[in-house]
Write a protein that holds these residues in place. Structure first.
Motif, PDB file in Angstrom:
ATOM      1  N   VAL A 103     -14.692   1.268   5.192  1.00 45.16           N
ATOM      2  CA  VAL A 103     -15.794   2.230   5.139  1.00 45.16           C
ATOM      3  C   VAL A 103     -17.094   1.556   5.553  1.00 45.16           C
ATOM      4  CG1 VAL A 103     -17.202   3.650   3.600  1.00 45.16           C
ATOM      5  CG2 VAL A 103     -14.709   3.701   3.408  1.00 45.16           C
ATOM      6  N   LEU A 104     -17.354   0.353   5.022  1.00 43.87           N
ATOM      7  CA  LEU A 104     -18.561  -0.386   5.384  1.00 43.87           C
ATOM      8  C   LEU A 104     -18.558  -0.741   6.867  1.00 43.87           C
ATOM      9  CD1 LEU A 104     -21.175  -1.685   4.379  1.00 43.87           C
ATOM     10  CD2 LEU A 104     -19.855  -3.745   3.819  1.00 43.87           C
ATOM     11  N   GLN A 105     -17.388  -1.090   7.382  1.00 38.59           N
ATOM     12  CA  GLN A 105     -17.266  -1.384   8.810  1.00 38.59           C
ATOM     13  C   GLN A 105     -17.616  -0.157   9.643  1.00 38.59           C
ATOM     14  OE1 GLN A 105     -13.280  -1.975  10.384  1.00 38.59           O
ATOM     15  NE2 GLN A 105     -13.927  -3.834  11.447  1.00 38.59           N
ATOM     16  N   GLY A 106     -17.207   1.019   9.173  1.00 33.48           N
ATOM     17  CA  GLY A 106     -17.533   2.245   9.875  1.00 33.48           C
ATOM     18  C   GLY A 106     -19.021   2.503   9.932  1.00 33.48           C
ATOM     19  N   LEU A 107     -19.752   2.163   8.855  1.00 35.61           N
ATOM     20  CA  LEU A 107     -21.206   2.344   8.843  1.00 35.61           C
ATOM     21  C   LEU A 107     -21.875   1.472   9.905  1.00 35.61           C
ATOM     22  CD1 LEU A 107     -21.889   2.458   4.995  1.00 35.61           C
ATOM     23  CD2 LEU A 107     -21.815   4.376   6.595  1.00 35.61           C
ATOM     24  N   PHE A 108     -21.456   0.221  10.024  1.00 34.75           N
ATOM     25  CA  PHE A 108     -22.027  -0.644  11.054  1.00 34.75           C
ATOM     26  C   PHE A 108     -21.596  -0.204  12.456  1.00 34.75           C
ATOM     27  CE2 PHE A 108     -22.521  -3.709   7.497  1.00 34.75           C
ATOM     28  CZ  PHE A 108     -23.867  -3.994   7.670  1.00 34.75           C
ATOM     29  N   PHE A 141      -2.086   9.333  16.863  1.00 29.68           N
ATOM     30  CA  PHE A 141      -1.991   8.623  15.588  1.00 29.68           C
ATOM     31  C   PHE A 141      -0.546   8.275  15.251  1.00 29.68           C
ATOM     32  CE2 PHE A 141      -1.372   8.838  10.952  1.00 29.68           C
ATOM     33  CZ  PHE A 141      -2.230   7.833  10.542  1.00 29.68           C
ATOM     34  N   PHE A 142       0.400   9.111  15.696  1.00 33.27           N
ATOM     35  CA  PHE A 142       1.788   8.942  15.288  1.00 33.27           C
ATOM     36  C   PHE A 142       2.567   7.977  16.175  1.00 33.27           C
ATOM     37  CE2 PHE A 142       0.417  13.362  14.510  1.00 33.27           C
ATOM     38  CZ  PHE A 142       0.353  13.312  13.133  1.00 33.27           C
ATOM     39  N   LEU A 143       1.997   7.568  17.314  1.00 35.16           N
ATOM     40  CA  LEU A 143       2.785   6.783  18.261  1.00 35.16           C
ATOM     41  C   LEU A 143       3.155   5.404  17.736  1.00 35.16           C
ATOM     42  CD1 LEU A 143       1.184   7.731  21.682  1.00 35.16           C
ATOM     43  CD2 LEU A 143       3.464   8.293  20.837  1.00 35.16           C
ATOM     44  N   GLY A 144       2.228   4.764  17.006  1.00 41.55           N
ATOM     45  CA  GLY A 144       2.550   3.451  16.447  1.00 41.55           C
ATOM     46  C   GLY A 144       3.734   3.518  15.510  1.00 41.55           C
ATOM     47  N   PHE A 145       3.796   4.560  14.692  1.00 44.65           N
ATOM     48  CA  PHE A 145       4.915   4.714  13.772  1.00 44.65           C
ATOM     49  C   PHE A 145       6.184   5.130  14.508  1.00 44.65           C
ATOM     50  CE2 PHE A 145       1.065   5.395  11.294  1.00 44.65           C
ATOM     51  CZ  PHE A 145       1.259   4.474  10.272  1.00 44.65           C
ATOM     52  N   PHE A 146       6.027   5.889  15.595  1.00 44.60           N
ATOM     53  CA  PHE A 146       7.198   6.248  16.405  1.00 44.60           C
ATOM     54  C   PHE A 146       7.837   5.004  17.000  1.00 44.60           C
ATOM     55  CE2 PHE A 146       8.436   7.058  20.919  1.00 44.60           C
ATOM     56  CZ  PHE A 146       9.678   7.615  20.657  1.00 44.60           C
ATOM     57  N   THR A 206      -7.494   4.204   7.851  1.00 46.31           N
ATOM     58  CA  THR A 206      -8.038   4.848   9.054  1.00 46.31           C
ATOM     59  C   THR A 206      -9.066   5.917   8.713  1.00 46.31           C
ATOM     60  OG1 THR A 206      -5.999   4.436  10.298  1.00 46.31           O
ATOM     61  CG2 THR A 206      -7.433   6.191  11.099  1.00 46.31           C
ATOM     62  N   SER A 207      -8.741   6.776   7.740  1.00 45.89           N
ATOM     63  CA  SER A 207      -9.601   7.920   7.442  1.00 45.89           C
ATOM     64  C   SER A 207     -10.936   7.506   6.850  1.00 45.89           C
ATOM     65  CB  SER A 207      -8.884   8.872   6.473  1.00 45.89           C
ATOM     66  OG  SER A 207      -7.711   9.384   7.051  1.00 45.89           O
ATOM     67  N   ALA A 234       0.833  -1.201   0.000  1.00 45.21           N
ATOM     68  CA  ALA A 234       0.000   0.000   0.000  1.00 45.21           C
ATOM     69  C   ALA A 234       0.862   1.244   0.000  1.00 45.21           C
ATOM     70  CB  ALA A 234      -0.914   0.007   1.220  1.00 45.21           C
ATOM     71  N   THR A 235       0.383   2.258  -0.697  1.00 42.60           N
ATOM     72  CA  THR A 235       1.047   3.552  -0.625  1.00 42.60           C
ATOM     73  C   THR A 235       0.733   4.196   0.718  1.00 42.60           C
ATOM     74  OG1 THR A 235      -0.820   4.775  -1.558  1.00 42.60           O
ATOM     75  CG2 THR A 235       0.770   3.806  -3.115  1.00 42.60           C
ATOM     76  N   LEU A 236       1.459   5.250   1.034  1.00 44.70           N
ATOM     77  CA  LEU A 236       1.200   5.949   2.291  1.00 44.70           C
ATOM     78  C   LEU A 236      -0.198   6.560   2.298  1.00 44.70           C
ATOM     79  CD1 LEU A 236       4.658   7.675   2.854  1.00 44.70           C
ATOM     80  CD2 LEU A 236       3.760   5.624   3.966  1.00 44.70           C
ATOM     81  N   ALA A 237      -0.647   7.062   1.137  1.00 41.62           N
ATOM     82  CA  ALA A 237      -1.993   7.635   1.069  1.00 41.62           C
ATOM     83  C   ALA A 237      -3.046   6.556   1.296  1.00 41.62           C
ATOM     84  CB  ALA A 237      -2.206   8.301  -0.295  1.00 41.62           C
ATOM     85  N   GLU A 238      -2.838   5.371   0.711  1.00 43.99           N
ATOM     86  CA  GLU A 238      -3.791   4.269   0.913  1.00 43.99           C
ATOM     87  C   GLU A 238      -3.811   3.840   2.371  1.00 43.99           C
ATOM     88  OE1 GLU A 238      -3.765   1.963  -3.395  1.00 43.99           O
ATOM     89  OE2 GLU A 238      -2.172   1.566  -1.936  1.00 43.99           O
TER      90      GLU A 238
END
Length: 534
Positions: free
Chosen positions: A131-136, A308-313, A66-67, A57-61
Motif C-alpha cells: 500500500v505504501l509502495q502504491g502511494l509513492f 490477472f489470471f495468466l500467471g496462475f494459468f 495486488t489490490s 498466505a491465504t488466497l485473500a491475502e
C-alpha cells in the motif's frame, strides 16, 4: 519542424547547452522511474504463487498484495498530480522514485520486519508495504507525464508518447523474464530488491538532467476536494474488491457503493464552488479529455482484469516454472516495443478516432483468441493472441494518454497525468474484481459437474476451499497426492471454463469501447481549453 516523412528530435531550448533540459534525456530519466513501476507489476504476477507458498498466505491475502497496491494508486493519483502542479513536477517525481525504491527494499525484508512488529504476520506486513509502495508510485507517475509535456511541447508530444510506449514495453518485456529468473534461482524477495539500483540511477539522472519545473505559489490547497475525492475512490475500489466476498447484493457492498455516489456528488458540487479546485470541472469541457478518460478505464478493465489470471494459468494449470511462465508472456510485452512507436505514427497520420477504434477491434479479436486457449496450449498458440493484443492495445494506451495529457492546460498537466493514471488503475481494479467474481461463479457452477459423484462426499467447507484454490489454477497447498490425482483434473477444467468466460467478457468490453472511440474528436489546442482558476 519535421515533415510527414521525417521525425526530427527536438532540440534543447534556445540559450541552453549541455545535457540538462535535453528532451530526449528527460524522457530517458523519467522512463527509468516509471520502469520500476512496470517491472514491479509484471514480476509480482510471476512471483505470486511462490509468495503464497513461502509466507503461507491465504488466497485473500495474496489478492490484497495486488489490490492494496491498486487501491493506494487509485485513491492518491489525482491528488499526487495536483501536488506536482503546486510544488513542481521534478521535486515530486524524485520523491516518488526515492520512496518507491526504499519501500521496495522493505518489502524484500517483510518477513524480518514482521518479526519485530507484534501482532503482524509476514503477509500482513507485505500488504501494508505494498500500500505504501502504491502511494509513492502515485507520486511519480503523473509527475513523469507532466515532465514529458513540459519537455515536448505541441505536436512533439506524439513523438515522445511513441518512444515512451516503446521504453515501457521494453521494461514490460524484461519483467517476466527477469522475474522468472530471480524467483526460480534466487528468491521472490529479489524481484523487489531489483528496484533499488534502478531507483538510484533514476534519482541521479533526474536530478542532473531534468530542469526545475515551474510551480504555483501555494496560497491555498483544496483539502476539501482531496478528502472527498479520496473518500469516493476508496469507497468504489473497496466495494468492488470486497464484493466477491460479501456478495454484490449484500447490504455492506451496497452501502459502500452508495457512499461512492454520495461522495462523488459532493465532490462535483465542491469543485464547482472552490476557488482553487483540485480538479477544475472545466477540464472536461474538452470532449477528448472526457472520452479519453473513459476509454482508458474501459480498456484497462478488459486487459488487466483478464490478464490477472495468466500467471496462475501458466504456473498452476499448465504446470510451468516461473521462468517458463515469463517466457510464455514475453511475446505480448515484446510486441509492445514494436507496436507503440507505430501507434504514435498512426495517430499522427490517421487521428485518434480511426486509430483507437481499429486498435480496440484488434484487441477484441485477441481476447476472443485467448478465450479459445486449451489447457495444454503450445508456445505458438499463446504467442499469437499475445502479439495481436500488443498491436491492439498500443494505439489505445498511447492515444488516450496523448488525448488526456496533450489537451490539458499547461497549469494542469499534473492533474491530467493523475487523471489518466487513476482511470487506468480504477479500470484495472474493476476488471480484476468483477472478472474475478465472474470467474469464481463459473468455477462454482462447473466444478461439481467435473467432480461427478465424488462431489457428494466432499464436506461443504472443503468444497469451498477447493473452489477458491481452483480460482488460482491449482489445488490447496498440502493436498495429498492420491486426492490430487482425483480432484486435480476437475479443478483445472473448472479454472479453464472460468478463464474462458472472463476473456469472453473482455471481448465484449473491447467491442463496446471501440464504438465509444468513434466519438473521439480531434483535441483542441491547449490555449483553447477554458480553465477555472477562481
Amino acid at each position: 519542424m519535421a515533415d510527414a516523412k521525417t521525425v526530427a528530435a527536438p532540440s534543447s531550448p534556445p540559450g541552453k547547452t549541455g545535457a540538462r533540459g535535453n528532451p530526449w534525456l528527460v524522457l530517458l530519466a523519467v522512463s527509468l522511474g516509471v520502469i520500476m513501476v512496470m517491472l514491479d507489476g509484471t514480476v509480482v504476477g510471476i512471483a505470486n504463487p511462490v509468495i503464497q507458498a513461502d509466507l503461507g498466505a491465504t488466497l485473500a491475502e495474496l489478492q490484497w498484495v495486488t489490490s492494496g497496491y491498486l487501491l493506494a494508486l487509485a485513491v492518491f493519483l489525482i491528488t499526487a498530480g495536483k501536488l506536482g502542479d503546486l510544488f513542481g513536477h521534478k521535486r515530486v517525481f524524485l520523491i516518488g522514485v526515492g520512496g518507491f525504491a526504499l519501500v521496495s527494499v522493505g518489502i524484500g525484508f517483510s518477513a524480518e520486519l514482521a518479526d519485530v512488529v507484534p501482532g503482524v504476520s509476514p503477509a500482513g506486513m507485505l500488504i501494508g508495504l505494498r500500500v505504501l509502495q502504491g502511494l509513492f508510485g502515485a507520486l511519480l507517475q503523473p509527475a513523469a507525464l507532466a515532465l514529458l509535456r513540459e519537455a515536448f511541447p505541441g505536436d512533439r508530444l506524439k513523438q515522445a508518447m511513441g518512444a515512451w510506449g516503446a521504453i515501457i514495453g521494453l521494461s514490460s518485456a524484461a519483467g517476466p523474464i527477469v522475474g522468472g529468473v530471480l524467483v526460480e534461482n534466487v528468491s521472490w524477495e529479489s524481484v523487489f530488491f531489483i528496484n533499488a539500483p534502478v531507483g538510484v540511477i533514476a534519482l541521479i539522472m533526474g536530478a542532473l538532467l531534468i530542469e526545475k519545473s515551474p510551480i504555483k505559489v501555494l496560497n491555498k490547497i483544496d483539502w476539501g476536494g482531496v478528502v472527498l475525492l479520496s473518500g469516493a475512490m476508496f469507497a468504489l475500489v473497496w466495494s468492488i474488491i470486497k464484493a466477491p466476498e460479501w456478495g454484490w447484493g449484500d447490504s455492506t457492498t451496497l452501502t459502500f457503493l452508495g457512499m461512492f455516489a454520495v461522495l462523488t456528488a459532493a465532490f462535483v458540487f465542491w469543485q464547482s464552488r472552490a476557488k482553487q479546485p483540485l480538479v477544475p470541472l472545466s477540464l472536461f469541457a474538452n470532449a477528448s479529455i472526457s472520452i479519453g478518460t473513459v476509454l482508458m478505464m474501459m480498456v484497462a478493465f478488459a486487459m488487466f482484469g483478464a490478464m490477472f489470471f495468466l500467471g496462475f494459468f501458466f504456473q498452476g494449470t499448465h504446470g510451468l516454472t516461473p521462468l517458463e511462465a515469463g517466457i510464455r508472456m514475453l511475446p505480448m510485452s515484446a510486441g509492445m516495443i514494436v507496436a507503440s512507436p507505430l501507434a504514435g505514427i498512426l495517430l499522427g497520420k490517421l487521428g485518434p478516432r480511426l486509430t483507437m477504434a481499429a486498435g480496440l477491434l484488434v484487441t477484441s479479436g485477441a481476447m476472443f483468441l485467448m478465450s479459445q486457449l486449451t489447457m495444454d496450449a503450445t508456445f505458438l498458440e499463446t504467442s499469437i493472441p499475445f502479439v495481436v493484443l500488443a498491436f491492439g492495445m498500443s494505439p489505445v494506451f498511447v492515444g488516450a494518454t496523448e488525448i488526456i495529457v496533450g489537451n490539458a492546460p499547461e497549469g494542469l498537466t499534473g492533474v491530467a497525468g493523475g487523471l489518466q493514471q487513476s482511470a487506468m488503475q480504477v479500470g484495472g481494479a474493476l476488471g480484476t474484481a468483477i472478472l474475478g467474481a465472474v470467474m469464481a461463479g463459473q468455477i462454482s457452477a462447473k466444478l461439481p459437474g467435473y467432480l461427478g459423484p465424488a462431489a457428494q462426499s466432499i464436506p461443504p467447507d472443503q468444497l469451498a476451499q477447493l473452489e477458491a484454490a481452483a480460482s488460482f489454477g491449482g489445488l490447496p497447498p498440502g493436498t495429498p497426492e492420491q486426492i490430487a490425482q482425483i480432484v486435480g483434473p476437475a479443478a483445472k477444467s473448472a479454472f479453464m471454463d472460468g478463464m474462458h468466460l472472463a476473456f469472453l467478457v473482455s471481448t465484449g468490453i473491447a467491442l463496446l469501447t471501440a464504438v465509444l472511440a468513434l466519438f473521439v474528436k480531434a483535441g483542441r489546442k491547449t490555449e483553447d481549453v477554458p480553465v477555472h482558476v477562481g
